[in-house]
Design an enzyme around this catalytic site. Structure first.
Site, PDB file in Angstrom:
ATOM      1  N   ASP A 170       9.116 -22.909  12.511  1.00 26.49           N
ATOM      2  CA  ASP A 170      10.262 -22.249  13.131  1.00 26.49           C
ATOM      3  C   ASP A 170      10.937 -23.213  14.116  1.00 26.49           C
ATOM      4  OD1 ASP A 170      12.003 -20.604  14.618  1.00 26.49           O
ATOM      5  OD2 ASP A 170      10.708 -18.863  14.377  1.00 26.49           O
ATOM      6  N   HIS A 201      12.496 -20.416  10.407  1.00 28.17           N
ATOM      7  CA  HIS A 201      13.092 -19.224  10.995  1.00 28.17           C
ATOM      8  C   HIS A 201      13.985 -18.527   9.966  1.00 28.17           C
ATOM      9  CE1 HIS A 201      14.098 -17.048  14.739  1.00 28.17           C
ATOM     10  NE2 HIS A 201      15.302 -16.875  14.193  1.00 28.17           N
TER      11      HIS A 201
END
Length: 232
Positions: A170, A201
């Protein structure tokens, strides 16, 4: 299933919160608050509400930016709209936001729900964590929640089940932040963390460049099973 746009009262007489509501075909005693990313109640969030209604839940997605940018619908794959969303994120007050989640929980209860959960994405994932710590919601799920590592001091207040989906690559949640989350939350008896190796993400969006279909389906299955167990 039927879907409508509605408004629900904010707490403390602050105003009215626009929201998207998807109702199952039959009356349900189970409700879900779907908390958007920074892109508003866009087509993807409405699709997630519709999916929960198809599973038999009364689903509501409140407009989290209603105080200063009501009605926005942005596409994260369009650079200009992505930057616009970052601007809204910078203006957003999450303490006020969790009050809006509380307002949605209360509204669902006026509709006859006995058990209520919430599921949030990105900023919404952070709000799902905050709802678990600050409200009496029955179960919460956060996907790629941001800045949760800065709020682990609130974990002692989590009384009902919480699940967090954490993609290890992420770009908005560093490896150090993820390690802090694991250190603080792995021992918590009410919290379950799932890591997704090599994912970034937004992997569970309904469509677009960020989606990873196989992993999204795995995470979504875990979420469905989680709510089936804890909202029964």
């Amino acid at each position: 299933m039927s879907a409508t746009n509605t408004i629900i009262p904010a707490l403390d007489g602050e105003g009215d919160i626009p929201a998207y509501v998807a109702r199952p075909d039959a009356d349900s005693s189970r409700g879900i608050v779907v908390i958007p990313e920074i892109f508003g109640v866009n087509a993807g969030i409405r699709e997630k509400c519709d999916a929960w209604a198809a599973e038999g839940y009364l689903a509501i997605a409140p407009d989290i930016f209603w105080r200063f940018a009501p009605g926005i619908e942005l596409d994260p794959d369009v650079e200009e709209q992505l930057q616009e969303a970052f601007g809204y994120f910078g203006r957003y007050d999450p303490d006020g936001g969790v009050k809006d989640i509380e307002a949605a929980i209360r509204w669902l209860r006026t509709q006859g729900t006995a058990k209520t959960g919430c599921v949030g994405f990105c900023l919404g994932g952070r709000l799902a964590y905050m709802a678990a710590a600050r409200t009496d919601i029955d179960a919460s799920v956060g996907y790629y929640g941001v800045m949760i590592d800065q709020m682990v001091g609130e974990s002692h207040a989590i009384a009902n089940p919480l699940m967090l989906h954490i993609p290890t690559d992420d770009q908005f949640v560093s490896a150090e932040a993820q390690a802090k989350m694991h250190e603080a939350l792995d021992p918590h008896p009410k919290v379950t963390l799932h890591d997704y190796q090599g994912l970034g993400h937004g992997f569970a969006v309904t469509e677009g460049n960020r989606r990873d279909n196989d992993t999204a389906e795995l995470a979504d299955r875990r979420t469905r099973e989680f709510f089936a167990k804890h909202l029964a």
